[in-house]
Enzyme design. Structure first.
Site, PDB file in Angstrom:
ATOM      1  N   GLU A  70       9.675  -4.568  -9.679  1.00  0.00           N
ATOM      2  CA  GLU A  70       8.247  -4.344  -9.905  1.00  0.00           C
ATOM      3  C   GLU A  70       7.995  -3.934 -11.353  1.00  0.00           C
ATOM      4  OE1 GLU A  70       4.747  -1.174  -8.542  1.00  0.00           O
ATOM      5  OE2 GLU A  70       6.449  -1.556  -7.212  1.00  0.00           O
ATOM      6  N   THR A  97       0.074   3.976  -2.760  1.00  0.00           N
ATOM      7  CA  THR A  97      -0.692   5.052  -3.380  1.00  0.00           C
ATOM      8  C   THR A  97      -1.745   5.622  -2.433  1.00  0.00           C
ATOM      9  OG1 THR A  97      -0.372   4.044  -5.548  1.00  0.00           O
ATOM     10  CG2 THR A  97      -2.124   5.666  -5.351  1.00  0.00           C
ATOM     11  N   TYR A 135      13.885   4.182   0.916  1.00  0.00           N
ATOM     12  CA  TYR A 135      14.987   3.502   0.233  1.00  0.00           C
ATOM     13  C   TYR A 135      14.632   2.057  -0.092  1.00  0.00           C
ATOM     14  CZ  TYR A 135      16.969   7.717   2.168  1.00  0.00           C
ATOM     15  OH  TYR A 135      17.168   9.042   2.487  1.00  0.00           O
ATOM     16  N   ALA A 148       0.845  -1.193   0.000  1.00  0.00           N
ATOM     17  CA  ALA A 148       0.000   0.000   0.000  1.00  0.00           C
ATOM     18  C   ALA A 148       0.882   1.247   0.000  1.00  0.00           C
ATOM     19  CB  ALA A 148      -0.933  -0.009   1.210  1.00  0.00           C
TER      20      ALA A 148
END
Length: 382
Positions: free
Chosen positions: A244, A129, A235, A127
């Site tokens: 990703e 966004t 980081y 999570a």
């Protein structure tokens, strides 16, 4: 041109994945699309068959390999079979969430979480966004304030893939004012008081993939659920972004190849003006262009996967793969739908679902514009 990217182990793994998809996913996939979510049992079945946690050490029930080609095989087969909506939950679990657990967990956290992640008993999500913070990680505002040995979390997240199904949610929270050093990662677990899931969002595509809003009201998170230490979150997030983005790129090229395969089959059978559509010069030219573009993109993706496996994939190269592959996916699916004519607009045809599914890939994981900006800055133009 014959590819030497995969060895016999990867090919055998691909055979097993195709069998799994045929038996466990394709019979019910359209029902999942209607329901807006794939069942939790899908994860348990995938874990039972060895398709989850390939990078998890064997002592925790995983595959014990750092070879990302196995992840690539799974991602490609899901797209080629046309079940990418439900499959996204599996690739997110493996490719995007898992590195946070294997890299940043303490020994106690590994013992607590990794076996369930490998078996599919514990479904993961990440999570980041928020309504006011998308690609700008430093703009995250969800807060975590120390209270004794706990962190008290308040805020909200949106567009969270696996948001309804997830048991473990890697959550980016602000623990200090510094844009970078003030960001931390905590794992919120299903059932924590104050951790609420909103609606399963009604999306343009990827309907069988649950995507949710999450809210946090005075959620007490024990220090045992902090990943990597307070202040290291930014980081950690940045370090995991190349993998990703490569995962998204792999699926993008595979989706383009799937669209090409479906369209070749369709134009061979479909008649117009007394002949097959495939015999028309325009059709041949369009599909020749698509076949070439997909093969050229595949070669770059394969190189990136090899670089990732040995630890050499740069953020810039991953960004190149991500924006190019997803833009290619959009172009190819659009052109292939056109060759299907009116039938391409019908949901019963996989090309129609692929068209809707493709649009978001140029947005999530970092929008195309963000990828180009990242690459442009690396050129040190001034």
């Amino acid at each position: 041109m014959q590819s030497r990217h995969y060895n016999e182990d990867h090919l055998a793994f691909g055979d097993a994945v195709r069998t799994f998809i045929t038996k466990e996913m394709q019979p019910d996939f359209l029902a999942w699309e209607e329901a807006g979510i794939a069942p939790r049992e899908l994860f348990r079945a995938a874990g039972h068959n060895g398709f989850l946690g390939m990078q998890i050490p064997e002592q925790y029930g995983g595959g014990g390999t750092e070879d990302f080609r196995f992840n690539q095989v799974l991602g490609e087969e899901l797209m080629l079979a046309g079940v990418g909506g439900a499959g996204l939950g599996l690739t997110l679990h493996n490719d995007i969430c898992l590195p946070y657990f294997t890299r940043y967990c303490t020994d106690e956290q590994k013992q607590r979480w990794l076996p369930g992640i490998a078996s599919g008993e514990l479904i993961t999500a990440v999570a980041m966004t928020e309504p006011g913070a998308g690609s700008d990680l430093a703009g995250i505002r969800t807060s975590a304030v120390a209270d004794g040995s706990d962190l008290v979390v308040n805020g909200s997240k949106t567009f969270i893939t696996n948001g309804i199904n997830a048991d473990l949610v890697i959550t980016a929270v602000r623990t200090g004012p510094d844009r970078h050093k003030g960001l931390s990662l905590v794992v919120l677990e299903r059932g924590m008081p104050g951790f609420e899931r909103g609606r399963n969002l009604d999306k343009l595509g990827l309907h069988s993939q649950d995507t949710a809003e999450l809210s946090f009201t005075d959620v007490r998170v024990p220090e045992e659920n902090i990943l990597g230490g307070v202040g290291t979150g930014f980081y950690s997030l940045v370090a995991n972004l190349p993998q990703e983005r490569l995962s998204i790129a792999i699926s993008g090229v595979a989706a383009a190849r799937a669209a090409l395969n479906w369209t070749i089959s369709y134009v061979r059978e479909r008649k117009a003006f007394g002949q097959s559509i495939g015999s028309l010069q325009n059709t041949r030219f369009v599909l020749a262009e698509i076949a070439t573009e997909v093969d050229v993109a595949q070669a770059y993706i394969d190189r990136c996967v090899d670089a990732l496996t040995i630890g050499d994939l740069t953020p810039e190269d991953a960004a190149k793969a991500k924006w190019w592959a997803t833009e290619l996916q959009g172009r190819v699916v659009d052109r292939c739908l056109q060759l299907h004519g009116g039938y391409g607009y019908m949901q019963e045809y996989p090309i129609a679902r692929a068209y809707a599914d493709a649009r978001v890939t140029r947005i999530y994981g970092g929008a195309t514009e963000v990828m180009k900006d990242l690459i442009g800055k690396s050129l040190k133009l001034g």
